[in-house]
Structures are given as C-alpha cells and as structure tokens.
Design an enzyme around this catalytic site. Sequence first.
Site, mmCIF file in Angstrom:
data_model
loop_
_atom_site.group_PDB
_atom_site.id
_atom_site.type_symbol
_atom_site.label_atom_id
_atom_site.label_comp_id
_atom_site.label_asym_id
_atom_site.label_seq_id
_atom_site.Cartn_x
_atom_site.Cartn_y
_atom_site.Cartn_z
ATOM 1 C CE LYS A 202 -5.510 1.468 -1.372
ATOM 2 N NZ LYS A 202 -5.932 1.740 0.010
ATOM 3 C CE1 TYR B 205 -2.873 3.160 0.824
ATOM 4 C CE2 TYR B 205 -3.583 2.068 2.840
ATOM 5 C CZ TYR B 205 -3.681 3.122 1.960
ATOM 6 O OH TYR B 205 -4.567 4.122 2.208
ATOM 7 C CB ILE C 118 -8.916 -0.442 -2.674
ATOM 8 C CG1 ILE C 118 -8.418 -1.867 -2.972
ATOM 9 C CG2 ILE C 118 -9.268 -0.310 -1.196
ATOM 10 C CD1 ILE C 118 -7.175 -2.276 -2.216
#
Length: 315
Positions: free
Chosen positions: A164, A136, A209
């Site tokens: 991500k 992330y 997301i």
Amino acid sequence: MSSNIFTGTIPALMTPCTADRKPDFDALVRKGKELIQIGMSAVVYCGSMGDWPLLTEAERQEGVARLVAAGIPTIVGTGAVNSREAVSHAAHAAKVGAHGLMVIPRVLSRGASPAAQEAHFAAILEAAPTLPAVIYNSPYYGFATRAELFFKLRRKYANLIGFKEFGGAADMRYAAEHITSQDKDVILMAGVDTQVVHGFVNCGATGAITGIGNALPREVLQLVELSKKAAKGDAVARRRALELSEALNVLSSFDEGTDLVLYYKHLMVLGGDQEYALHFYETDALSEAQRNYAETQYTLFRQWYANWSAQQSAV
C-alpha cells in the site's frame, strides 16, 4: 493466498467519539455497514485515520472484534510503538476472523533501521500467517520499504501479497516499477486520495484505500470505477476520471496533511454524521479558518458534482 480483500475501494474508518470522548463502537459499526452497503469492498481499522496512537490496545481490538462480528470485511492496521504490541494486534486479528493486515513500520525506536524494520515486519507476518497482508509505505512513518526488503520478506512469508503506497506520484511509480512489476502476483493499493487515477492508470493498482471516501463514498466509488476503465485504455473514462479527480483535489489533499482526521470528521458532520463531531482530545480542533476553507471547498465540490453528473447523464 487470496488477495481478494485488497481489491476495490476500501475506506480507512475513523473512530467516532461518545460525549465523554471515548470510542463509540456502535457508531463505528453502523458506519462500516453503511459504507459496505453503498458499495465499498471492505474497511480498514485501525490505521492513522482511526487515530490508532490515541487508543489503547483493548480499545483497538474491541473495534476490530465488533466490526468482524457484524460481518464487515475488515483489514486491521498494526501500527504500534513497539513490535510486541504490533504482534498482539496481528494475532488478535487472526483470532477474531479479520480478513487482512495492513503492516505498518516500527516507529520512534530505530525506525530508520532496515534491520529493525525487517525484524518488525517478520514478527507481524509470523503472528498471523493465514491473513493476507500488505506493507504500508508512508513518508510519515519515516521509513521507505524498498524492493530488496519487500522480496526478502515475501520469499519467507507467503501471506505478504502486496504493497500500500501512501506517498506521492513518484513513490507510487517506484512501487509499480520495482515491486509489483517484478512479480505479477503482488498487488498494489493506491493509498493516498490524490493519486487514485495515477495509481490505477499508470501503476496497475488493484484497489484504493481512501480517506475522503468516508465523507463522499459514492463519488470516490465512481472515481475508482472510471480509473479502472481508463487503465484498460478507455479514453472517455480517462477524461472523466481526471475531471473528477481534479474537482476532488482539495478535499482529497487533506489526506496528505497532519490534520486529516480533523478535516474528514468535519466533512462527515457536514454530511449529517453528527457522531463524528468530537475528537479524543478537546484541543484537537480545526481553526476557524480551516473550517471555513473546508466548508467552502465541500460546498463547491457538491455544486460542481451535481452539474457535472447532469452533463454526463445528458450525454
């Protein structure tokens, strides 16, 4: 290592509160089931949207266990102030049968050190070698994972399958240009709501997301589907995706600020989810001006979307 869990549209669940401001796990599971039934492919818990810094280790792990036991495909956030706790969350995720990991950088202590972050990431990946994981990347965590470190880790840990990106357009492009384009098996998740179209069309994202998708799940699912078609060269889909993204822009931009959970819980309440009315701290609250602005923008979007959808149906 399968990357299927990191495709489609995935809401980052918020943690609803009981009247005494404790986690309401029954409501959490209900919302997770509802979003999957609507069409989401999985959920994330506990990322920043889930208020992970405000929960104990036991609370976070109970939420994960409850979601998994309910049959909800669950990706677990590993955010922690030290590697020991992050490893605990990764190991617990594997133990209870979660489906993936969102590997969050080490914060506060040596957060700017590449060597410390490498050791932190490695410890998490080692703790759950059977779970597919994405790193992330977010400017809010104070550390930018670059291609050199990513591939150094990937050479050693087969479960590291993707990235991500929670930064802006330039950060998304960096990830595509220097990471996912270097290895066709590495996937990219669009991690900020304002960059969904850019992520799919220009950067080859395979999934999103989302924060705003908790409050407007069907609209965000439509945005992702249009973006996927646009990424294949569909000019009409691209125009419609850009129109929908622009109309959503203010609500999506709440995802980029420090009050994102406050805003999105309020939008949930506007949509009828009263269990999101409270926060863990009573002092965590939008100002009256912020509430008014959010309500005005939410009403405007709903009116626009109804009109826009009717026009598309007529065509």
